[in-house]
Design a protein around this motif. Structure first.
Motif, PDB file in Angstrom:
ATOM      1  N   GLN A   1       0.813  -1.213   0.000  1.00  0.00           N
ATOM      2  CA  GLN A   1       0.000   0.000   0.000  1.00  0.00           C
ATOM      3  C   GLN A   1       0.852   1.271   0.000  1.00  0.00           C
ATOM      4  O   GLN A   1       0.485   2.272  -0.617  1.00  0.00           O
ATOM      5  CB  GLN A   1      -0.970  -0.024   1.184  1.00  0.00           C
ATOM      6  CG  GLN A   1      -2.199  -0.884   0.845  1.00  0.00           C
ATOM      7  CD  GLN A   1      -2.921  -1.405   2.075  1.00  0.00           C
ATOM      8  OE1 GLN A   1      -2.756  -0.860   3.160  1.00  0.00           O
ATOM      9  NE2 GLN A   1      -3.708  -2.447   1.907  1.00  0.00           N
TER      10      GLN A   1
ATOM     11  N   ASN B   1       1.943   1.687  -3.543  1.00  0.00           N
ATOM     12  CA  ASN B   1       0.820   2.177  -4.347  1.00  0.00           C
ATOM     13  C   ASN B   1       0.582   3.655  -4.102  1.00  0.00           C
ATOM     14  O   ASN B   1       0.339   4.422  -5.037  1.00  0.00           O
ATOM     15  CB  ASN B   1      -0.462   1.397  -4.030  1.00  0.00           C
ATOM     16  CG  ASN B   1      -0.437   0.011  -4.642  1.00  0.00           C
ATOM     17  OD1 ASN B   1       0.346  -0.258  -5.556  1.00  0.00           O
ATOM     18  ND2 ASN B   1      -1.267  -0.889  -4.135  1.00  0.00           N
ATOM     19  N   ALA B   2       0.641   4.053  -2.834  1.00  0.00           N
ATOM     20  CA  ALA B   2       0.441   5.467  -2.504  1.00  0.00           C
ATOM     21  C   ALA B   2       1.543   6.312  -3.138  1.00  0.00           C
ATOM     22  O   ALA B   2       1.296   7.411  -3.633  1.00  0.00           O
ATOM     23  CB  ALA B   2       0.416   5.660  -0.987  1.00  0.00           C
TER      24      ALA B   2
ATOM     25  N   ASP C   1      -0.574   9.690  -3.538  1.00  0.00           N
ATOM     26  CA  ASP C   1      -1.895   9.839  -2.945  1.00  0.00           C
ATOM     27  C   ASP C   1      -1.747   9.991  -1.420  1.00  0.00           C
ATOM     28  O   ASP C   1      -1.441   9.040  -0.706  1.00  0.00           O
ATOM     29  CB  ASP C   1      -2.700   8.572  -3.300  1.00  0.00           C
ATOM     30  CG  ASP C   1      -4.115   8.590  -2.751  1.00  0.00           C
ATOM     31  OD1 ASP C   1      -4.374   9.325  -1.780  1.00  0.00           O
ATOM     32  OD2 ASP C   1      -4.960   7.858  -3.299  1.00  0.00           O
TER      33      ASP C   1
ATOM     34  N   GLU D   1      -3.968  10.660   0.889  1.00  0.00           N
ATOM     35  CA  GLU D   1      -4.965   9.987   1.738  1.00  0.00           C
ATOM     36  C   GLU D   1      -4.607   8.518   1.918  1.00  0.00           C
ATOM     37  O   GLU D   1      -4.718   7.964   3.013  1.00  0.00           O
ATOM     38  CB  GLU D   1      -6.371  10.134   1.145  1.00  0.00           C
ATOM     39  CG  GLU D   1      -6.778  11.589   1.027  1.00  0.00           C
ATOM     40  CD  GLU D   1      -8.239  11.825   1.424  1.00  0.00           C
ATOM     41  OE1 GLU D   1      -8.871  10.909   1.995  1.00  0.00           O
ATOM     42  OE2 GLU D   1      -8.733  12.938   1.165  1.00  0.00           O
ATOM     43  N   ALA D   2      -4.181   7.880   0.838  1.00  0.00           N
ATOM     44  CA  ALA D   2      -3.747   6.484   0.938  1.00  0.00           C
ATOM     45  C   ALA D   2      -2.527   6.380   1.859  1.00  0.00           C
ATOM     46  O   ALA D   2      -2.390   5.430   2.631  1.00  0.00           O
ATOM     47  CB  ALA D   2      -3.425   5.934  -0.444  1.00  0.00           C
TER      48      ALA D   2
ATOM     49  N   GLU E   1      -3.615   6.335   5.377  1.00  0.00           N
ATOM     50  CA  GLU E   1      -4.094   4.991   5.722  1.00  0.00           C
ATOM     51  C   GLU E   1      -2.916   4.084   6.102  1.00  0.00           C
ATOM     52  O   GLU E   1      -2.975   3.347   7.081  1.00  0.00           O
ATOM     53  CB  GLU E   1      -4.846   4.366   4.536  1.00  0.00           C
ATOM     54  CG  GLU E   1      -6.328   4.647   4.494  1.00  0.00           C
ATOM     55  CD  GLU E   1      -7.006   4.409   5.846  1.00  0.00           C
ATOM     56  OE1 GLU E   1      -6.877   3.299   6.399  1.00  0.00           O
ATOM     57  OE2 GLU E   1      -7.645   5.357   6.359  1.00  0.00           O
TER      58      GLU E   1
END
Lengths: 238, 238
Positions: free
Chosen positions: B141, B144-145, B150, B152-153, B156
């Motif tokens: 993740q 990916n962020a 990103d 917001e990701a 997380e």
């Protein structure tokens, strides 16, 4: 002093900025070194108040990292440095990241000083003393090498790490023996194990700082190379 | 994709360089993620050959770090980026340092897979599986962020770390209980303890990467701030 990149710019202001960053790194380093020395003292004397003081002071180390970090970014944006100036700034950015992480390990040590140990377990903490002293010396020498941008001194620092690793391994074996002899003490002994590991990690980070110094002085990235090739880089000024 | 800093430069060449660096970081990240997945598999199946392969492959991770590092320095020197471009490059420099250190932790895990465990000790390794899966997901993740820049990701990802810490603490308590019950197994159990700690450290490094992403997107350094203040940064786009 002849290795520093300072004192050769037409813009006096630029020199001042670089000197300012360098001094800030040394302040941050000095603060981390003091924190480490205090943490070792707090462990030896199980001084809960000193441990508390160390934990409170960690935010100052963090603040200094953020300040130096943005000072470096400002200098890059404003002065658009190249070659050795840019190398110095990149080396600085990396050094402060490692110093901050050393601060985190020191915090872990301080937390152990806040634990309660009975008189029998107390002597376990003494075992950390030798390793702790080696690591404090290594950090001091790394900071001195940074202050003088001395690649040969940095290479010395780099070499020290293997003796720290040996001392750590020996201590670990000793602590495992204690655990086998007195299983009820395992949770307490584990605190000592993790403290030893924190010290060993601080040694690794000093080794990183040594590599950044060599990179800055010689313009060659020596990370992931052997000690011999690192020595060749320094001696031949390749 | 709207958050990336790419695609708005007059110089197409500059865009290409930034895109090249970004792709290289994602390749490096993908390689580290694969190494971690393989290491967990090697531990579960005590696959010595797979562990050997992981250890050999670590030098490729290191080489990629050095390549990206010098590509970033070249871009700074040549393009003299400011504002968001400079932030992206600084965030990249920091991210690859953390990815490389994740690679080091993976190496430690691979070495444990090379140890011999008897059938009774074997089940200890199963305990690592849950924690390992959480950490693999967190790394994926985080990457990916980074790929989408990103924030917001990234937030997380940052939040995930506390559940990893809890899982780690629970596992540690369980392992200490095993040690107390079967002191002869202590050296083997310590291998599992250190593996668990490596996983927990990988989680910390993913958290660092998440912070760099937020810094890059919002231009605000969120390290050493609370999750709430981080959230405020992202929601209010301050």
């Amino acid at each position: 002093m002849e290795h520093t990149n300072i004192g050769k710019h037409i813009s006096e202001k630029f020199d001042e900025e670089l000197e300012g960053v360098r001094n800030a790194v040394l302040s941050m380093g000095g603060m981390v070194e003091q924190q480490l020395t205090d943490a070792l003292k707090a462990i030896q004397t199980t001084d809960v108040e000193l441990a508390e003081k160390i934990l409170r002071k960690d935010s100052q180390v963090n603040d200094l990292e953020l300040e130096i970090d943005s000072a470096c970014t400002r200098i890059i944006a404003k002065r658009q440095p190249t070659a050795s100036d840019l190398r110095l700034i990149v080396a600085t950015l990396k050094t402060i990241a490692d110093l901050e992480r050393i601060g985190d390990e020191v915090k872990r040590l301080a937390r152990v000083a806040q634990e309660t140990f009975n008189s029998e377990q107390q002597h376990l903490l003494v075992n950390l003393e030798n390793l702790g002293q080696l690591v404090v010396n290594m950090l001091r020498q790394a900071l001195n090498a940074f202050a003088r941008m001395d690649a040969e001194a940095a290479l010395e620092v780099h070499r020290t790490d293997s003796s720290i690793d040996r001392q750590y391994e020996a201590l670990l074996r000793q602590l495992m023996t204690y655990m086998m002899e007195d299983p009820r003490s395992i949770p307490k002994i584990m605190d000592v194990v993790f403290s030893a590991r924190s010290l060993e990690r601080i040694g690794d980070r000093c080794q990183n700082i040594a590599e950044y110094i060599i990179f800055n002085v010689h313009g060659k990235d020596v990370r992931h190379t052997s000690a011999d090739s690192m020595e060749a880089t320094i001696k031949n000024k390749r």
